[in-house]
Structures are given as C-alpha cells and as structure tokens.
Design an enzyme around this catalytic site. Structure first.
Site, PDB file in Angstrom:
ATOM      1  N   TYR A  28       0.367  -0.978  -0.102  1.00  0.00           N
ATOM      2  CA  TYR A  28       0.194   0.073  -0.003  1.00  0.00           C
ATOM      3  C   TYR A  28       0.705   1.144  -0.060  1.00  0.00           C
ATOM      4  O   TYR A  28       0.767   1.807  -0.616  1.00  0.00           O
ATOM      5  CB  TYR A  28      -1.130   0.360   1.561  1.00  0.00           C
ATOM      6  N   LEU A  49      -9.357  -1.832   5.522  1.00  0.00           N
ATOM      7  CA  LEU A  49     -10.481  -2.801   5.824  1.00  0.00           C
ATOM      8  C   LEU A  49     -11.186  -3.094   4.451  1.00  0.00           C
ATOM      9  O   LEU A  49     -12.078  -3.259   5.056  1.00  0.00           O
ATOM     10  CB  LEU A  49     -10.415  -2.233   6.727  1.00  0.00           C
ATOM     11  N   HIS A  50     -11.305  -3.929   3.673  1.00  0.00           N
ATOM     12  CA  HIS A  50     -11.641  -3.714   2.999  1.00  0.00           C
ATOM     13  C   HIS A  50     -12.659  -5.374   3.114  1.00  0.00           C
ATOM     14  O   HIS A  50     -13.805  -4.795   3.167  1.00  0.00           O
ATOM     15  CB  HIS A  50     -11.168  -4.380   1.461  1.00  0.00           C
ATOM     16  N   ASP A  51     -12.294  -6.323   3.329  1.00  0.00           N
ATOM     17  CA  ASP A  51     -12.969  -7.372   3.686  1.00  0.00           C
ATOM     18  C   ASP A  51     -14.119  -7.314   5.160  1.00  0.00           C
ATOM     19  O   ASP A  51     -15.170  -7.043   5.482  1.00  0.00           O
ATOM     20  CB  ASP A  51     -12.722  -8.338   3.071  1.00  0.00           C
TER      21      ASP A  51
END
Ligand code: RIB
Ligand code: CA
Length: 303
Positions: A226, A237-239
């Site tokens: 990143y 914290l996509h998921d």
C-alpha cells in the site's frame, strides 16, 4: 445473524474472518472459498488454518478455481504474498474441506435457513453466481448478500476502471447483478476510508497476543504494498468493512441503483449504474474511523 463468508484469504480476508469470530452479533456458520488473492486450494488451506486458530468449529467448502470462461488464474502474490499470508510461507494443512462444493454448500445452507442467512462475498463472485445457477431459489432464500467489491463512484484498484474482486470474474459479477438478492455493495467508495495503519496493528498485537499478533505479522507485506504502490500510510479494511456492513448499516450512507459490469474491453470489471437492472444498495460513504475502532475493539478481545 447467521453468516457465511465467501473468501479468498488473503490478508484482509483473514482480518474479516477474525472480526466475524469476535463479533457477538454474528453466528459464523461456514466459510466458502474461491480463487482470487490466492489459488483456491491455498484459499481453503488458509481458511482452515484460520478457523483452527480461532477455535471455531466452522466448515470450509471449497469453490471455484477459475473465473467463468477461464481455465487459469494468476493470484495477486504481489499484494498478499506467495501463500496469501504475506511473508508467512509455511502454512500447515489443518483438517479437510467440506464434502460439498462452495456453491452446493451455499444453496444447502440457504435452504436450511430461509430468510435468515446472510452471505458476505469478499472475493470474486464466481461461487455466488454458481449458487444462483444451481438453485433458482437461492437468491430469494437469502436474507441478504453483502459484497466487498466494485468502485462505482471512484477509481478502481486493479485498473483505473475496476476493483479487484469484480475484475477477477466480471462475467460472474454481471450475472449476480442481473438478478440480485437483497444486496449491499461495499466497494472502494467506502473501504478506502477505513485505512488500518501499522500503529493500529501494533496496538492490536499488544491487546491480542495470539490472533492480533498474527494479523500484525501477515500485514507487514500488505502495508508495504500500500505504501510503495498506493502511496498510502495504511491498508484498506476492505473485507472487514463488508462484514461490518452486515450488522452496522447505520454506519454507512447508501444509494439504490441497478448495476451492470463491463465484461470486455479496457474497462472490464467496471461497475456501472444501470437503472434497467434490479436495484441494489451501493455504499457511498462510511464512518471510517468508527469502522476502524469497532474492528479493533472486537478483534482485540480475541486471545
Ligand atoms: O479490492 C479489494 C478486494 O480484493 C479484497 O477483497 C481483497 O481481499 C482482494 O480480494
Ligand atoms: Ca478478499
């Protein structure tokens, strides 16, 4: 809330599974695995490793190895590492996969819990499309489908047009949006507002010396990507944000629109508003700091 996470663990997937294990509102009744960040056999191995580490008696049903119309897949090793857990490369095979395929398991669980089951898809949508094809009543049996995917009003991350999960199986995603269950799309429009920083991981590791420290250890590779590629001081914290949307929808601002997915050309994988399609909820904004704090508070409660 009965939940199945369809997943390609994957570092942020691991975080989301840990969050689901710690969340008191969630009854995690299964994991289904898919290719994406990893090859599907790695997704399944990693999922079984996580449920063992979390002390969960949760079945893992293996799903699709490739996207619709494809017979190969190149995992995102540069993002999640060669085995899907960053620098960690020795991941033991613990237990076995469930006898049913992911699609068959999803269909069976939806039949057993009509109107109660929430599915949170945090990888390519191949298994979801396959379940819809396997049982025409699957979509109506579901209470809700939450999808980590898409970039409707913002640029993509795997190309300028597309978010990775949708991009990895644009045909399956377009099939899902052509006749969607009650669906909420948790895309980059909101997940990039929930950056988790190195200091957050260090705090988590202090408060949760086993699971928190594991997530800190595997995130180093992810944070480096990143920073070097995205120029960001933290990872999305996509998921976990998609899992949190299943129980905390008051933290999100959403709009209703039909969606279609570009299935060819340079924009392949783009998620485009289309009023001729059945409406889904698309998250446009989120209390990002609130999501980060909720994630930390819950996961810090783990051993
Ligand atoms: O674009 C982010 C999504 O792609 C996340 O689900 C991540 O795990 C990868 O699968
Ligand atoms: Ca994922």
């Amino acid at each position: 809330m009965k939940l199945i996470i369809d997943t390609d663990p994957g570092i942020d997937d691991a975080m989301a599974i840990a969050y689901a294990a710690a969340a008191p509102e969630i009854d995690l009744i299964g994991l289904t695995t898919v290719f994406g960040n990893t090859h599907v056999h790695q997704s399944s191995r990693n999922a079984r490793y996580l449920v063992d580490k979390l002390g969960l008696a949760v079945p893992v049903a293996q799903g699709a190895p490739f996207a619709h119309g494809e017979d190969d897949h190149s995992p995102s090793e540069h993002v999640h590492g060669p085995e899907g857990f960053g620098d960690l490369t020795e991941i033991p095979e613990i237990g076995q996969n469930h006898d049913l395929s992911a699609a068959a398991f999803l269909v069976e669980m939806a039949r057993q819990h009509p109107g109660e089951l929430v599915v949170c898809a945090v990888g390519p949508l191949t298994n979801i499309a396959d379940a819809m094809a396997l049982d025409p009543e699957f979509a109506s049996n579901l209470k809700r489908l939450a999808i980590m995917g898409g970039a409707v009003y913002c640029p993509g991350n795997i190309t300028e047009h597309a978010e990775a999960n949708i991009y990895h199986d644009a045909l399956a995603a377009d099939a899902v949006f052509s006749a969607p269950p009650e669906t909420v799309l948790v895309g980059l429009d909101v997940t990039l507002k929930t950056l988790y920083k190195s200091a957050d991981f260090e705090d988590l590791a202090l408060r949760s010396p086993d699971m928190g420290a594991f997530l800190r250890d595997i995130s180093r590779f992810y944070l480096k990507f990143y920073k070097e590629i995205g120029g960001l001081e933290g990872c999305g914290l996509h998921d976990s944000t998609a899992v949190i949307a299943c129980t905390h929808d008051h933290m999100f601002d959403s709009v209703q629109t039909g969606l279609k997915v570009a299935t060819e050309g340079k924009a392949i994988g783009a998620t485009v508003p289309d009023e001729t399609r059945p409406p889904v909820w698309v998250c446009r904004d989120v209390d990002g700091a609130g999501v980060v704090d909720l994630f930390t508070a819950r996961v810090a409660s783990l051993p």
